[in-house]
Design a protein around this motif. Structure first.
Motif, PDB file in Angstrom:
ATOM      1  N   THR A  44       0.828  -1.205   0.000  1.00  0.00           N
ATOM      2  CA  THR A  44       0.000   0.000   0.000  1.00  0.00           C
ATOM      3  C   THR A  44       0.860   1.253   0.000  1.00  0.00           C
ATOM      4  O   THR A  44       0.546   2.221  -0.702  1.00  0.00           O
ATOM      5  N   LEU A  45       1.944   1.248   0.736  1.00  0.00           N
ATOM      6  CA  LEU A  45       2.846   2.394   0.756  1.00  0.00           C
ATOM      7  C   LEU A  45       3.440   2.639  -0.625  1.00  0.00           C
ATOM      8  O   LEU A  45       3.536   3.783  -1.079  1.00  0.00           O
ATOM      9  N   SER A  46       3.817   1.588  -1.305  1.00  0.00           N
ATOM     10  CA  SER A  46       4.363   1.721  -2.652  1.00  0.00           C
ATOM     11  C   SER A  46       3.326   2.308  -3.603  1.00  0.00           C
ATOM     12  O   SER A  46       3.637   3.183  -4.420  1.00  0.00           O
ATOM     13  N   LEU A  47       2.090   1.854  -3.507  1.00  0.00           N
ATOM     14  CA  LEU A  47       1.025   2.399  -4.357  1.00  0.00           C
ATOM     15  C   LEU A  47       0.733   3.865  -4.035  1.00  0.00           C
ATOM     16  O   LEU A  47       0.507   4.672  -4.939  1.00  0.00           O
ATOM     17  N   LEU A  48       0.729   4.209  -2.753  1.00  0.00           N
ATOM     18  CA  LEU A  48       0.472   5.604  -2.367  1.00  0.00           C
ATOM     19  C   LEU A  48       1.565   6.528  -2.895  1.00  0.00           C
ATOM     20  O   LEU A  48       1.273   7.603  -3.426  1.00  0.00           O
ATOM     21  N   LEU A  49       2.806   6.117  -2.743  1.00  0.00           N
ATOM     22  CA  LEU A  49       3.911   6.944  -3.245  1.00  0.00           C
ATOM     23  C   LEU A  49       3.852   7.079  -4.760  1.00  0.00           C
ATOM     24  O   LEU A  49       4.094   8.157  -5.307  1.00  0.00           O
ATOM     25  N   SER A  50       3.504   6.006  -5.427  1.00  0.00           N
ATOM     26  CA  SER A  50       3.391   6.054  -6.878  1.00  0.00           C
ATOM     27  C   SER A  50       2.263   7.001  -7.311  1.00  0.00           C
ATOM     28  O   SER A  50       2.402   7.744  -8.284  1.00  0.00           O
ATOM     29  N   THR A  51       1.170   7.007  -6.575  1.00  0.00           N
ATOM     30  CA  THR A  51       0.052   7.892  -6.889  1.00  0.00           C
ATOM     31  C   THR A  51       0.421   9.352  -6.671  1.00  0.00           C
ATOM     32  O   THR A  51       0.121  10.209  -7.512  1.00  0.00           O
ATOM     33  N   VAL A  52       1.069   9.642  -5.549  1.00  0.00           N
ATOM     34  CA  VAL A  52       1.458  11.033  -5.267  1.00  0.00           C
ATOM     35  C   VAL A  52       2.450  11.533  -6.314  1.00  0.00           C
ATOM     36  O   VAL A  52       2.303  12.634  -6.852  1.00  0.00           O
ATOM     37  N   ILE A  53       3.433  10.732  -6.618  1.00  0.00           N
ATOM     38  CA  ILE A  53       4.429  11.147  -7.607  1.00  0.00           C
ATOM     39  C   ILE A  53       3.793  11.241  -8.993  1.00  0.00           C
ATOM     40  O   ILE A  53       4.150  12.113  -9.792  1.00  0.00           O
ATOM     41  N   GLY A  54       2.819  10.374  -9.270  1.00  0.00           N
ATOM     42  CA  GLY A  54       2.113  10.430 -10.546  1.00  0.00           C
ATOM     43  C   GLY A  54       1.323  11.718 -10.717  1.00  0.00           C
ATOM     44  O   GLY A  54       1.223  12.245 -11.826  1.00  0.00           O
ATOM     45  N   THR A  55       0.766  12.252  -9.626  1.00  0.00           N
ATOM     46  CA  THR A  55       0.043  13.524  -9.737  1.00  0.00           C
ATOM     47  C   THR A  55       1.001  14.667 -10.053  1.00  0.00           C
ATOM     48  O   THR A  55       0.658  15.563 -10.829  1.00  0.00           O
ATOM     49  N   TYR A  56       2.199  14.629  -9.489  1.00  0.00           N
ATOM     50  CA  TYR A  56       3.193  15.634  -9.830  1.00  0.00           C
ATOM     51  C   TYR A  56       3.608  15.505 -11.294  1.00  0.00           C
ATOM     52  O   TYR A  56       3.796  16.502 -11.996  1.00  0.00           O
ATOM     53  N   ALA A  57       3.738  14.278 -11.772  1.00  0.00           N
ATOM     54  CA  ALA A  57       4.098  14.062 -13.180  1.00  0.00           C
ATOM     55  C   ALA A  57       3.014  14.608 -14.095  1.00  0.00           C
ATOM     56  O   ALA A  57       3.314  15.238 -15.116  1.00  0.00           O
ATOM     57  N   PHE A  58       1.757  14.382 -13.746  1.00  0.00           N
ATOM     58  CA  PHE A  58       0.653  14.879 -14.559  1.00  0.00           C
ATOM     59  C   PHE A  58       0.642  16.406 -14.610  1.00  0.00           C
ATOM     60  O   PHE A  58       0.416  16.996 -15.666  1.00  0.00           O
ATOM     61  N   GLU A  59       0.911  17.065 -13.473  1.00  0.00           N
ATOM     62  CA  GLU A  59       0.974  18.531 -13.466  1.00  0.00           C
ATOM     63  C   GLU A  59       2.109  19.050 -14.336  1.00  0.00           C
ATOM     64  O   GLU A  59       1.957  20.044 -15.038  1.00  0.00           O
ATOM     65  N   ARG A  60       3.255  18.387 -14.280  1.00  0.00           N
ATOM     66  CA  ARG A  60       4.391  18.820 -15.102  1.00  0.00           C
ATOM     67  C   ARG A  60       4.118  18.589 -16.584  1.00  0.00           C
ATOM     68  O   ARG A  60       4.571  19.347 -17.423  1.00  0.00           O
ATOM     69  N   LEU A  61       3.331  17.562 -16.905  1.00  0.00           N
ATOM     70  CA  LEU A  61       2.952  17.329 -18.297  1.00  0.00           C
ATOM     71  C   LEU A  61       2.048  18.456 -18.794  1.00  0.00           C
ATOM     72  O   LEU A  61       2.216  18.939 -19.923  1.00  0.00           O
ATOM     73  N   LYS A  62       1.106  18.898 -17.945  1.00  0.00           N
ATOM     74  CA  LYS A  62       0.228  19.993 -18.339  1.00  0.00           C
ATOM     75  C   LYS A  62       1.003  21.294 -18.509  1.00  0.00           C
ATOM     76  O   LYS A  62       0.639  22.129 -19.333  1.00  0.00           O
ATOM     77  N   GLU A  63       2.085  21.480 -17.729  1.00  0.00           N
ATOM     78  CA  GLU A  63       2.902  22.691 -17.825  1.00  0.00           C
ATOM     79  C   GLU A  63       3.952  22.597 -18.930  1.00  0.00           C
ATOM     80  O   GLU A  63       4.692  23.547 -19.152  1.00  0.00           O
ATOM     81  N   LYS A  64       4.038  21.426 -19.578  1.00  0.00           N
ATOM     82  CA  LYS A  64       5.003  21.148 -20.640  1.00  0.00           C
ATOM     83  C   LYS A  64       6.454  21.286 -20.155  1.00  0.00           C
ATOM     84  O   LYS A  64       7.317  21.796 -20.855  1.00  0.00           O
ATOM     85  N   LYS A  65       6.697  20.811 -18.947  1.00  0.00           N
ATOM     86  CA  LYS A  65       8.054  20.731 -18.402  1.00  0.00           C
ATOM     87  C   LYS A  65       8.469  19.270 -18.510  1.00  0.00           C
ATOM     88  O   LYS A  65       8.134  18.438 -17.679  1.00  0.00           O
ATOM     89  N   TRP A  66       9.208  18.966 -19.561  1.00  0.00           N
ATOM     90  CA  TRP A  66       9.432  17.575 -19.936  1.00  0.00           C
ATOM     91  C   TRP A  66      10.427  16.846 -19.032  1.00  0.00           C
ATOM     92  O   TRP A  66      10.246  15.667 -18.754  1.00  0.00           O
ATOM     93  N   LEU A  67      11.467  17.499 -18.568  1.00  0.00           N
ATOM     94  CA  LEU A  67      12.443  16.817 -17.719  1.00  0.00           C
ATOM     95  C   LEU A  67      11.845  16.406 -16.369  1.00  0.00           C
ATOM     96  O   LEU A  67      11.966  15.244 -15.980  1.00  0.00           O
TER      97      LEU A  67
END
Length: 93
Positions: A44-67
């Motif tokens: 569960t901890l692994s899934l939670l961390l993956s979800t939190v980091i995934g939301t940051y990735a999605f925000e960076r995709l919307k901002e077009k910050k590729w790195l």
């Protein structure tokens, strides 16, 4: 640094996941090594961390910050692989 809007839904979602992750980490450290609850807490901890980091990735995709997007996505996928390895211990990566 940008101002943090504590009333936004994404911030509240991340804060909830962070609290759940802290609870799961404490539960994982206090259980015996071969316990079912410890395995559940680690997965569960692994899934939670993956979800939190995934939301940051999605925000960076919307901002077009590729790195940052690619770095957050890579870490999120690695956490998902850790989840699979916890659930199915016979699979080796």
């Amino acid at each position: 640094m940008e101002d943090i809007n504590i009333h936004s839904k994404m911030f509240q979602f991340r804060a909830l996941l962070a609290v759940l992750a802290i609870i799961m980490a404490i539960m994982g450290f206090t259980q015996p090594d071969d316990s079912y609850m410890r395995t559940f807490a680690r997965a569960t901890l692994s899934l939670l961390l993956s979800t939190v980091i995934g939301t940051y990735a999605f925000e960076r995709l919307k901002e077009k910050k590729w790195l940052p997007f690619s770095a957050y996505t890579l870490v999120s996928v690695l956490n998902l692989l850790i989840f699979v390895q916890i659930i199915f211990p016979s699979i080796n990566f």
